[in-house]
Design a protein around this motif. Structure first.
Motif, PDB file in Angstrom:
ATOM      1  N   THR A 107       0.832  -1.207   0.000  1.00  0.00           N
ATOM      2  CA  THR A 107       0.000   0.000   0.000  1.00  0.00           C
ATOM      3  C   THR A 107       0.861   1.249   0.000  1.00  0.00           C
ATOM      4  O   THR A 107       0.630   2.185  -0.772  1.00  0.00           O
ATOM      5  N   TRP A 108       1.887   1.268   0.871  1.00  0.00           N
ATOM      6  CA  TRP A 108       2.783   2.417   0.896  1.00  0.00           C
ATOM      7  C   TRP A 108       3.494   2.600  -0.444  1.00  0.00           C
ATOM      8  O   TRP A 108       3.602   3.728  -0.953  1.00  0.00           O
ATOM      9  N   GLN A 109       3.979   1.517  -1.004  1.00  0.00           N
ATOM     10  CA  GLN A 109       4.682   1.614  -2.287  1.00  0.00           C
ATOM     11  C   GLN A 109       3.766   2.134  -3.386  1.00  0.00           C
ATOM     12  O   GLN A 109       4.181   2.953  -4.216  1.00  0.00           O
ATOM     13  N   ARG A 110       2.523   1.666  -3.397  1.00  0.00           N
ATOM     14  CA  ARG A 110       1.574   2.109  -4.418  1.00  0.00           C
ATOM     15  C   ARG A 110       1.245   3.597  -4.257  1.00  0.00           C
ATOM     16  O   ARG A 110       1.259   4.355  -5.216  1.00  0.00           O
ATOM     17  N   MET A 111       0.965   4.010  -3.018  1.00  0.00           N
ATOM     18  CA  MET A 111       0.618   5.416  -2.790  1.00  0.00           C
ATOM     19  C   MET A 111       1.790   6.334  -3.108  1.00  0.00           C
ATOM     20  O   MET A 111       1.619   7.380  -3.742  1.00  0.00           O
ATOM     21  N   ILE A 112       2.971   5.949  -2.671  1.00  0.00           N
ATOM     22  CA  ILE A 112       4.152   6.776  -2.959  1.00  0.00           C
ATOM     23  C   ILE A 112       4.433   6.785  -4.462  1.00  0.00           C
ATOM     24  O   ILE A 112       4.725   7.840  -5.046  1.00  0.00           O
ATOM     25  N   GLY A 113       4.304   5.628  -5.107  1.00  0.00           N
ATOM     26  CA  GLY A 113       4.588   5.545  -6.536  1.00  0.00           C
ATOM     27  C   GLY A 113       3.650   6.376  -7.380  1.00  0.00           C
ATOM     28  O   GLY A 113       4.076   7.064  -8.311  1.00  0.00           O
ATOM     29  N   ILE A 114       2.357   6.305  -7.058  1.00  0.00           N
ATOM     30  CA  ILE A 114       1.374   7.018  -7.885  1.00  0.00           C
ATOM     31  C   ILE A 114       1.229   8.462  -7.471  1.00  0.00           C
ATOM     32  O   ILE A 114       1.317   9.376  -8.301  1.00  0.00           O
ATOM     33  N   LYS A 115       1.004   8.694  -6.175  1.00  0.00           N
ATOM     34  CA  LYS A 115       0.639  10.051  -5.768  1.00  0.00           C
ATOM     35  C   LYS A 115       1.837  10.961  -5.582  1.00  0.00           C
ATOM     36  O   LYS A 115       1.776  12.138  -5.931  1.00  0.00           O
ATOM     37  N   MET A 116       2.929  10.431  -5.068  1.00  0.00           N
ATOM     38  CA  MET A 116       4.097  11.285  -4.826  1.00  0.00           C
ATOM     39  C   MET A 116       5.078  11.247  -5.989  1.00  0.00           C
ATOM     40  O   MET A 116       5.391  12.276  -6.600  1.00  0.00           O
ATOM     41  N   LEU A 117       5.561  10.046  -6.354  1.00  0.00           N
ATOM     42  CA  LEU A 117       6.477   9.966  -7.485  1.00  0.00           C
ATOM     43  C   LEU A 117       5.782  10.343  -8.786  1.00  0.00           C
ATOM     44  O   LEU A 117       6.425  10.873  -9.699  1.00  0.00           O
ATOM     45  N   GLY A 118       4.462  10.109  -8.874  1.00  0.00           N
ATOM     46  CA  GLY A 118       3.736  10.525 -10.067  1.00  0.00           C
ATOM     47  C   GLY A 118       3.854  12.025 -10.298  1.00  0.00           C
ATOM     48  O   GLY A 118       4.043  12.493 -11.425  1.00  0.00           O
ATOM     49  N   VAL A 119       3.748  12.791  -9.211  1.00  0.00           N
ATOM     50  CA  VAL A 119       3.922  14.246  -9.310  1.00  0.00           C
ATOM     51  C   VAL A 119       5.376  14.581  -9.654  1.00  0.00           C
ATOM     52  O   VAL A 119       5.647  15.419 -10.524  1.00  0.00           O
ATOM     53  N   ILE A 120       6.306  13.927  -8.981  1.00  0.00           N
ATOM     54  CA  ILE A 120       7.727  14.194  -9.231  1.00  0.00           C
ATOM     55  C   ILE A 120       8.086  13.892 -10.681  1.00  0.00           C
ATOM     56  O   ILE A 120       8.789  14.680 -11.347  1.00  0.00           O
ATOM     57  N   HIS A 121       7.614  12.765 -11.185  1.00  0.00           N
ATOM     58  CA  HIS A 121       7.902  12.421 -12.581  1.00  0.00           C
ATOM     59  C   HIS A 121       7.310  13.461 -13.532  1.00  0.00           C
ATOM     60  O   HIS A 121       7.937  13.816 -14.544  1.00  0.00           O
ATOM     61  N   GLY A 122       6.100  13.935 -13.220  1.00  0.00           N
ATOM     62  CA  GLY A 122       5.485  14.955 -14.063  1.00  0.00           C
ATOM     63  C   GLY A 122       6.285  16.245 -14.064  1.00  0.00           C
ATOM     64  O   GLY A 122       6.471  16.881 -15.109  1.00  0.00           O
ATOM     65  N   VAL A 123       6.770  16.633 -12.894  1.00  0.00           N
ATOM     66  CA  VAL A 123       7.573  17.857 -12.802  1.00  0.00           C
ATOM     67  C   VAL A 123       8.880  17.689 -13.574  1.00  0.00           C
ATOM     68  O   VAL A 123       9.295  18.578 -14.338  1.00  0.00           O
ATOM     69  N   LYS A 124       9.550  16.558 -13.397  1.00  0.00           N
ATOM     70  CA  LYS A 124      10.828  16.345 -14.078  1.00  0.00           C
ATOM     71  C   LYS A 124      10.673  16.322 -15.593  1.00  0.00           C
ATOM     72  O   LYS A 124      11.530  16.836 -16.324  1.00  0.00           O
ATOM     73  N   ALA A 125       9.564  15.750 -16.065  1.00  0.00           N
ATOM     74  CA  ALA A 125       9.378  15.643 -17.514  1.00  0.00           C
ATOM     75  C   ALA A 125       8.960  16.966 -18.147  1.00  0.00           C
ATOM     76  O   ALA A 125       9.366  17.267 -19.281  1.00  0.00           O
ATOM     77  N   PHE A 126       8.144  17.750 -17.434  1.00  0.00           N
ATOM     78  CA  PHE A 126       7.535  18.926 -18.064  1.00  0.00           C
ATOM     79  C   PHE A 126       8.109  20.265 -17.623  1.00  0.00           C
ATOM     80  O   PHE A 126       8.071  21.232 -18.396  1.00  0.00           O
ATOM     81  N   ALA A 127       8.621  20.370 -16.402  1.00  0.00           N
ATOM     82  CA  ALA A 127       9.125  21.670 -15.941  1.00  0.00           C
ATOM     83  C   ALA A 127      10.212  22.238 -16.854  1.00  0.00           C
ATOM     84  O   ALA A 127      10.195  23.445 -17.158  1.00  0.00           O
ATOM     85  N   PRO A 128      11.177  21.427 -17.340  1.00  0.00           N
ATOM     86  CA  PRO A 128      12.175  22.007 -18.246  1.00  0.00           C
ATOM     87  C   PRO A 128      11.564  22.614 -19.511  1.00  0.00           C
ATOM     88  O   PRO A 128      12.090  23.601 -20.046  1.00  0.00           O
ATOM     89  N   LEU A 129      10.456  22.050 -19.985  1.00  0.00           N
ATOM     90  CA  LEU A 129       9.789  22.593 -21.167  1.00  0.00           C
ATOM     91  C   LEU A 129       9.172  23.948 -20.860  1.00  0.00           C
ATOM     92  O   LEU A 129       9.253  24.887 -21.666  1.00  0.00           O
ATOM     93  N   LEU A 130       8.538  24.063 -19.689  1.00  0.00           N
ATOM     94  CA  LEU A 130       7.949  25.338 -19.288  1.00  0.00           C
ATOM     95  C   LEU A 130       9.028  26.392 -19.068  1.00  0.00           C
ATOM     96  O   LEU A 130       8.870  27.557 -19.458  1.00  0.00           O
ATOM     97  N   ILE A 131      10.126  25.979 -18.453  1.00  0.00           N
ATOM     98  CA  ILE A 131      11.227  26.917 -18.189  1.00  0.00           C
ATOM     99  C   ILE A 131      11.827  27.411 -19.498  1.00  0.00           C
ATOM    100  O   ILE A 131      12.138  28.602 -19.646  1.00  0.00           O
ATOM    101  N   ALA A 132      11.970  26.526 -20.473  1.00  0.00           N
ATOM    102  CA  ALA A 132      12.506  26.932 -21.771  1.00  0.00           C
ATOM    103  C   ALA A 132      11.609  27.958 -22.450  1.00  0.00           C
ATOM    104  O   ALA A 132      12.096  28.859 -23.143  1.00  0.00           O
ATOM    105  N   GLN A 133      10.306  27.822 -22.251  1.00  0.00           N
ATOM    106  CA  GLN A 133       9.348  28.792 -22.821  1.00  0.00           C
ATOM    107  C   GLN A 133       9.345  30.093 -22.034  1.00  0.00           C
ATOM    108  O   GLN A 133       8.961  31.138 -22.553  1.00  0.00           O
TER     109      GLN A 133
END
Length: 272
Positions: A107-133
């Motif tokens: 349960t902990w692994q699933r919650m951390i993977g989806i809710k926390m790392l899911g946000v982190i992965h989204g930031v890592k993938a997209f923030a550089p694109l926003l910063i470049a713009q």
């Protein structure tokens, strides 16, 4: 960030609930939307429904707990539209009801993977694109459970508190890059979504027996002072983004619960 026709928004967990409400609200403003979800069948249905309203939609199956899957989502977004203006890290699940010491590692692994790392992965993938713009915004969906204790749901509330804290920090980090960048955390109260049903389908919780009585959403709403529709939550989130607020917490009683937590915290600190 002013939300305008022709912009591009990415929404994870976009096949239903708050994610679909965000897609509806953004499409109504003329924004081109990329909706993503781990459930391919639900995603296809959501994309069809949005297109029937005249929305311009791209659907991409992705697992937010997998960093490479989220990178592929970013690549698909650029391939489709060449840019991104708003990233909504919204995908989530719930956890079983039990005291913290009875919650298992999966349960902990699933919650951390989806809710926390899911946000982190989204930031890592997209923030550089926003910063470049030099402009853009990130919306991270948490919960009222990220603003106050929620007994019997520690994996859920713990990861939601993490999303609140990392979004507050992310907003400062983005503004160091450009005043036209920012982040907002969405912490709604009770919302009429199929989150529990979807979580059960993904194996995050055990569904109750078919013959077991279950409280209806209307019953819960009456007990908690009201329930919001996904579209109402989405509209509140977009309003907060447009005025560059870091926090938005629509829903009856949410501010009161947050105030009680802050008062208790400050009282403890004052005693030191």
């Amino acid at each position: 960030m002013q939300i305008q026709s022709g912009q591009v928004a990415v929404i994870t967990g976009g096949a239903s609930g708050i994610g679909y409400g965000l897609a509806e609200a953004l499409a109504a403003r003329g924004v081109r939307v990329v909706i993503s979800d781990i459930r391919a069948d639900g995603l296809a249905e959501a994309a069809t429904a949005l297109r029937e309203t005249g929305a311009e939609v791209t659907a991409v199956v992705a697992d937010v707990s997998d960093e490479s899957s989220v990178r592929a989502l970013a690549e698909a977004t650029l391939a489709a539209y060449g840019r991104v203006d708003l990233v909504c890290n919204n995908a989530g699940v719930v956890c079983p009801a039990a005291p913290m010491w009875e919650q298992d590692a999966r349960t902990w692994q699933r919650m951390i993977g989806i809710k926390m790392l899911g946000v982190i992965h989204g930031v890592k993938a997209f923030a550089p694109l926003l910063i470049a713009q030099g402009a853009g915004h990130i919306l991270n969906t948490a919960s009222s459970g990220g603003l106050a204790p929620l007994p019997s749901r520690t994996p859920y509330t713990g990861t939601m508190h993490a999303v609140v804290g990392l979004t507050e920090t992310l907003d400062l980090e983005l503004k160091q890059q450009s005043p036209n960048l920012g982040a907002t955390v969405l912490c709604p109260g009770l919302v009429d979504t199929p989150l529990g049903r979807n979580s059960a389908a993904l194996g995050a919780i055990t569904p109750p027996p078919a013959d077991a009585p279950a409280p209806s959403m209307r019953t819960l709403a009456a007990a908690r002072g009201g329930i919001l529709s996904p579209r109402e939550v989405a509209e509140a989130a977009l309003t907060a983004i447009e005025v560059d607020r870091v926090h938005t917490a629509p829903g009856a009683g949410v501010a009161d619960r947050a105030q009680a937590r802050v008062d208790a915290l400050l009282s403890d600190l004052a005693a030191d």
